[in-house]
Design a protein around this motif. Structure first.
Motif, PDB file in Angstrom:
ATOM      1  N   LEU A 166       0.703  -1.148  -0.047  1.00  0.00           N
ATOM      2  CA  LEU A 166       0.124  -0.066   0.065  1.00  0.00           C
ATOM      3  C   LEU A 166       0.900   1.350   0.026  1.00  0.00           C
ATOM      4  CD1 LEU A 166      -2.814   0.925  -0.119  1.00  0.00           C
ATOM      5  CD2 LEU A 166      -2.913   0.883   2.442  1.00  0.00           C
ATOM      6  N   TRP A 167       1.915   1.249   0.881  1.00  0.00           N
ATOM      7  CA  TRP A 167       2.694   2.230   0.661  1.00  0.00           C
ATOM      8  C   TRP A 167       3.123   2.772  -0.937  1.00  0.00           C
ATOM      9  CZ3 TRP A 167       3.946   6.370   2.907  1.00  0.00           C
ATOM     10  CH2 TRP A 167       4.185   6.415   4.396  1.00  0.00           C
ATOM     11  N   GLU A 168       3.700   1.566  -1.567  1.00  0.00           N
ATOM     12  CA  GLU A 168       4.071   1.690  -3.099  1.00  0.00           C
ATOM     13  C   GLU A 168       2.943   2.302  -3.851  1.00  0.00           C
ATOM     14  OE1 GLU A 168       6.584   1.093  -4.605  1.00  0.00           O
ATOM     15  OE2 GLU A 168       8.051  -0.071  -3.136  1.00  0.00           O
ATOM     16  N   ASP A 169       1.845   1.853  -3.586  1.00  0.00           N
ATOM     17  CA  ASP A 169       0.589   2.509  -4.246  1.00  0.00           C
ATOM     18  C   ASP A 169       0.659   3.862  -4.008  1.00  0.00           C
ATOM     19  OD1 ASP A 169       0.152  -0.051  -5.219  1.00  0.00           O
ATOM     20  OD2 ASP A 169      -1.610  -0.427  -3.801  1.00  0.00           O
ATOM     21  N   ILE A 170       0.512   4.233  -2.863  1.00  0.00           N
ATOM     22  CA  ILE A 170       0.308   5.752  -2.356  1.00  0.00           C
ATOM     23  C   ILE A 170       1.626   6.655  -3.106  1.00  0.00           C
ATOM     24  CG2 ILE A 170       0.434   7.256  -0.496  1.00  0.00           C
ATOM     25  CD1 ILE A 170      -0.934   5.089   1.069  1.00  0.00           C
ATOM     26  N   LEU A 171       2.740   6.171  -2.963  1.00  0.00           N
ATOM     27  CA  LEU A 171       4.042   6.828  -3.350  1.00  0.00           C
ATOM     28  C   LEU A 171       3.632   7.013  -4.997  1.00  0.00           C
ATOM     29  CD1 LEU A 171       6.830   5.517  -1.021  1.00  0.00           C
ATOM     30  CD2 LEU A 171       5.363   7.582  -0.873  1.00  0.00           C
ATOM     31  N   TYR A 172       3.448   5.916  -5.696  1.00  0.00           N
ATOM     32  CA  TYR A 172       3.359   6.068  -6.837  1.00  0.00           C
ATOM     33  C   TYR A 172       2.231   7.056  -7.291  1.00  0.00           C
ATOM     34  CZ  TYR A 172       1.919   4.624 -11.650  1.00  0.00           C
ATOM     35  OH  TYR A 172       1.585   4.698 -13.117  1.00  0.00           O
ATOM     36  N   CYS A 173       0.968   6.867  -6.688  1.00  0.00           N
ATOM     37  CA  CYS A 173       0.073   7.947  -7.177  1.00  0.00           C
ATOM     38  C   CYS A 173       0.432   9.436  -6.770  1.00  0.00           C
ATOM     39  CB  CYS A 173      -1.332   7.359  -6.200  1.00  0.00           C
ATOM     40  SG  CYS A 173      -2.020   6.068  -6.994  1.00  0.00           S
ATOM     41  N   SER A 174       1.078   9.454  -5.724  1.00  0.00           N
ATOM     42  CA  SER A 174       1.446  10.892  -5.416  1.00  0.00           C
ATOM     43  C   SER A 174       2.683  11.262  -6.087  1.00  0.00           C
ATOM     44  CB  SER A 174       1.812  10.623  -3.872  1.00  0.00           C
ATOM     45  OG  SER A 174       0.713  10.100  -3.104  1.00  0.00           O
ATOM     46  N   ARG A 175       3.131  10.651  -7.311  1.00  0.00           N
ATOM     47  CA  ARG A 175       4.311  11.077  -7.850  1.00  0.00           C
ATOM     48  C   ARG A 175       5.466  11.298  -7.172  1.00  0.00           C
ATOM     49  NH1 ARG A 175      -0.599  12.620 -10.079  1.00  0.00           N
ATOM     50  NH2 ARG A 175      -0.802  12.445 -12.349  1.00  0.00           N
ATOM     51  N   ILE A 244      -3.599  14.949  -1.787  1.00  0.00           N
ATOM     52  CA  ILE A 244      -2.480  14.244  -2.362  1.00  0.00           C
ATOM     53  C   ILE A 244      -2.663  12.769  -1.852  1.00  0.00           C
ATOM     54  CG2 ILE A 244       0.042  14.028  -2.059  1.00  0.00           C
ATOM     55  CD1 ILE A 244       0.415  16.748  -1.824  1.00  0.00           C
ATOM     56  N   PRO A 245      -2.619  11.946  -2.775  1.00  0.00           N
ATOM     57  CA  PRO A 245      -2.765  12.133  -4.062  1.00  0.00           C
ATOM     58  C   PRO A 245      -4.371  12.693  -4.696  1.00  0.00           C
ATOM     59  CG  PRO A 245      -3.202   9.803  -3.878  1.00  0.00           C
ATOM     60  CD  PRO A 245      -2.672  10.500  -2.468  1.00  0.00           C
TER      61      PRO A 245
END
Length: 284
Positions: A166-175, A244-245
């Motif tokens: 989920l960290w990966e998803d959040i960081l990806y969506c947050s650019r 954000i995001p």
């Protein structure tokens, strides 16, 4: 999760989400899921020039216990301490940050009607203070993973692996990777173009149709506009990103003009409850 990536995310929130100004106070509301990350955000706010950063921690199981055991009268009360904090907020206009990691159905089993009645009772007292700061302060809601939330998204994974995913998803969506500040500048420019495109059409209604049964029309406020991405505060004209995001543009419906049916294919989370989407036809 790599500390370097988390620190870049914290910097993005402080600089682009809140855009903390020198000498400004910051209030952070968060759960206890990611305390190390909260510390990164606090430090980044100070690096931006914050004069004071206050962190208000919460834990949803305790919130649930309070809702279950407190009376309606107790929940409806607005204390002198709360009033003092509202007055301070009006005087200082601090940046306000919510780091959201809550369990989507963490309040399941509580009396939602009691909570609603308490909020309605509190609203007239709180409203003047909210009106006094509306559009004058920077605020941001940013996502961080909690264990319960992560396991609902990735039930097949072990808890720690689900949080990491989920960290990966959040960081990806947050650019976050690369230059996140530059990426959000470009993203905001793109959202502004989309808003202009939609505003130029001067739509008077939106119609939603889908194969699953959705057939819904909602009227639009004739003076409303499509907005999205960054905003500016009234007065100081400080540019900030409230979510954000975020990928959305949005507008304002007109009261009393809505008709049809909306079908949700999955349960929806609203203020800690899983709910099913209920619709009601409304015509002027």
């Amino acid at each position: 999760m790599e500390q370097a990536r988390l620190k870049k995310y914290a910097e993005l929130i402080a600089k682009c989400g809140l855009n903390v100004q020198k000498g400004q106070e910051v209030n952070i509301s968060c759960g206890i899921d990611q305390p190390e990350f909260v510390a990164y955000v606090v430090e980044e706010c100070y690096k931006c020039g914050a004069s004071k950063v206050r962190v208000d921690w919460s834990y949803m199981p305790v919130t649930k216990i309070n809702y279950n055991y407190r009376t309606l009268e107790s929940l409806s009360e607005v204390t002198e301490e709360e009033i003092a904090r509202f007055k301070h907020r009006v005087d200082k206009l601090p940046c306000r940050l919510w780091l959201d990691s809550d369990d989507p159905d963490g309040l399941d089993g509580t009396d939602s009607e009691k909570i609603s009645k308490a909020n309605i009772a509190r609203f007239p007292i709180i409203k003047p203070y909210r009106d006094a700061v509306e559009n004058k302060e920077q605020w941001c809601i940013a996502a961080v993973p909690g264990k319960e939330w992560a396991k609902k998204i990735y039930p097949q994974l072990a808890t720690n692996d689900a949080v990491e995913k989920l960290w990966e998803d959040i960081l990806y969506c947050s650019r976050v990777d690369g230059d996140p500040i530059a990426a959000w500048k470009k993203h905001n420019e793109n959202l502004a173009k989309r808003c202009k495109f939609l505003n130029d059409y001067k739509f008077d209604r939106l119609e939603y149709k889908s194969a699953n049964g959705t057939d819904f029309t909602v009227g639009l406020n004739p003076v409303g506009k499509f907005n999205g991405g960054g905003e500016r505060t009234i007065g100081q004209r400080v540019y900030f990103n409230p979510n954000i995001p975020s990928e959305e543009v949005f507008t304002t419906p007109v009261r009393g003009i809505a008709d049809g049916k909306v079908v949700a294919t999955k349960p929806l989370s609203y203020q800690g409850f899983f709910v099913f989407f209920l619709t009601k036809s409304m015509k002027k």
